[in-house]
Write a protein that holds these residues in place. Structure first.
Motif, PDB file in Angstrom:
ATOM      1  N   LEU A 111       0.832  -1.201   0.000  1.00 46.11           N
ATOM      2  CA  LEU A 111       0.000   0.000   0.000  1.00 46.11           C
ATOM      3  C   LEU A 111       0.870   1.256   0.000  1.00 46.11           C
ATOM      4  O   LEU A 111       0.594   2.217  -0.742  1.00 46.11           O
ATOM      5  N   THR A 147       2.483   1.703  -3.555  1.00 47.57           N
ATOM      6  CA  THR A 147       1.583   2.267  -4.571  1.00 47.57           C
ATOM      7  C   THR A 147       1.272   3.731  -4.291  1.00 47.57           C
ATOM      8  O   THR A 147       1.105   4.524  -5.228  1.00 47.57           O
ATOM      9  N   ALA A 148       1.197   4.107  -3.009  1.00 53.76           N
ATOM     10  CA  ALA A 148       0.951   5.510  -2.678  1.00 53.76           C
ATOM     11  C   ALA A 148       2.167   6.370  -3.007  1.00 53.76           C
ATOM     12  O   ALA A 148       2.022   7.502  -3.490  1.00 53.76           O
ATOM     13  N   LEU A 183      -1.727   4.736  -6.561  1.00 51.67           N
ATOM     14  CA  LEU A 183      -2.891   4.681  -5.673  1.00 51.67           C
ATOM     15  C   LEU A 183      -3.776   5.904  -5.856  1.00 51.67           C
ATOM     16  O   LEU A 183      -5.010   5.790  -5.960  1.00 51.67           O
ATOM     17  N   ARG A 212      -6.788  -1.798 -11.115  1.00 48.81           N
ATOM     18  CA  ARG A 212      -5.610  -2.196 -10.355  1.00 48.81           C
ATOM     19  C   ARG A 212      -5.748  -3.628  -9.840  1.00 48.81           C
ATOM     20  O   ARG A 212      -4.768  -4.390  -9.815  1.00 48.81           O
ATOM     21  N   THR A 214      -5.336  -3.233  -2.528  1.00 54.20           N
ATOM     22  CA  THR A 214      -6.397  -2.546  -3.258  1.00 54.20           C
ATOM     23  C   THR A 214      -7.766  -2.859  -2.668  1.00 54.20           C
ATOM     24  O   THR A 214      -8.621  -1.972  -2.553  1.00 54.20           O
ATOM     25  N   THR A 250      -8.106  -0.785   0.320  1.00 60.94           N
ATOM     26  CA  THR A 250      -8.391   0.598  -0.061  1.00 60.94           C
ATOM     27  C   THR A 250      -9.853   0.780  -0.447  1.00 60.94           C
ATOM     28  O   THR A 250     -10.499   1.759  -0.065  1.00 60.94           O
TER      29      THR A 250
END
Length: 279
Positions: free
Chosen positions: A66, A69-70, A75, A229, A245, A248
């Motif tokens: 996470l 990707t951020a 993200l 994604r 994902t 999220t």
């Protein structure tokens, strides 16, 4: 009466309500505790079950994916793409559904003309129309937006129709006695009186559209999106990104529902006494 000889003011409902920060803290407590419990059991199972981390990764692997990707920006691009599609469809579908639903609830001819098609279309889930929209529009954004607008407009239409139809007839007669008709009747009487049902319809429509847009992005060629994604990570067998994902999607939907939709409903439905807030 107090010692000065004045009548003491009786507390109102607003005085008896707890402060806003306390209600927010209470809501956060009941939302976070189940999530924390699930995460604890998840970590214990991932560490003790003996299942390969590729199939059932521990929380630190998901967290690292996470953060990755951020950091690289994918993200935020996925969140932006999903919400942009969602807001376009919700805005268009809400306008269509509110107007037609209000007309159905107020005019008998409109109700007779639309109640049959409405019930017919409500029986067909939006996801069942994906093959048809992909034939019409190809693997494009319009294939996603058409399904979302379809689902949102039908949901809002049904709730608005029910809300307007349930308005007390004496209220409409009183409005007519004071000269309300046409547009003034629609904007000043019908919509405010049916607003609790309409807001509930918006909330339900958003939750349905949120699930559908994720599925649609997995089927249609898009450049960014949470559903895209998921599909991309599955293709490359990146399990951590799949779980990150999914996390999220769940957290974003939960926060939007509690902070935005629930707040809008509390300002109308609960405040006007249509639905009682549970203690």
């Amino acid at each position: 009466m107090n010692q000065s000889g004045y009548m003491a003011k009786s507390p109102t409902d607003d005085d008896l309500e707890p402060p806003a920060w306390r209600r927010l803290a209470k809501d956060a407590y009941y939302v976070l505790i189940p999530i924390v419990v699930v995460l604890v059991f998840w970590q214990m199972f991932a560490k003790m079950s003996g299942i390969s981390p590729v199939l059932f990764p521990p929380l630190e692997n998901i967290w690292n994916a996470l953060v990755h990707t951020a950091t690289e920006g994918t993200l935020w691009a996925d969140l932006g793409g999903t919400f942009l599609r969602l807001f376009k469809a919700v805005a268009a579908g809400s306008v269509i559904g509110t107007i037609i639903g209000a007309l159905m609830g107020y005019f008998r001819d409109w109700e007779r003309a639309f109640v049959g098609p409405l019930n017919f279309l409500l029986a067909i889930p939006g996801t069942a129309l994906f093959p048809l929209t992909m034939i019409w529009f190809g693997l494009t954004e319009m294939a996603i937006l058409s399904i979302l607008i379809y689902e949102v407009s039908l949901t809002v239409m049904a709730n608005t129709w029910s809300g307007v139809k349930s308005i007390d007839v004496s209220l409409i007669r009183a409005a007519r006695a004071f000269g309300a008709n046409g547009a003034s009747m629609f904007w000043r009487v019908l919509l405010p009186s049916a607003m609790p049902s309409i807001i509930s319809g918006y909330r339900l429509a958003f939750s349905r559209a949120w699930r559908i847009v994720i599925i649609a992005e997995m089927l249609v060629s898009v450049s960014a999106g949470l559903g895209y994604r998921l599909f991309w990570a599955r293709e490359f067998f990146q399990t951590e990104i799949v779980y990150a994902t999914l996390l999220t999607i769940g957290i974003t939907g939960l926060l939007f529902e509690r902070l935005v939709l629930r707040s809008a409903e509390a300002m109308t439905v609960n405040r006007w006494g249509t639905v009682r807030e549970l203690e």
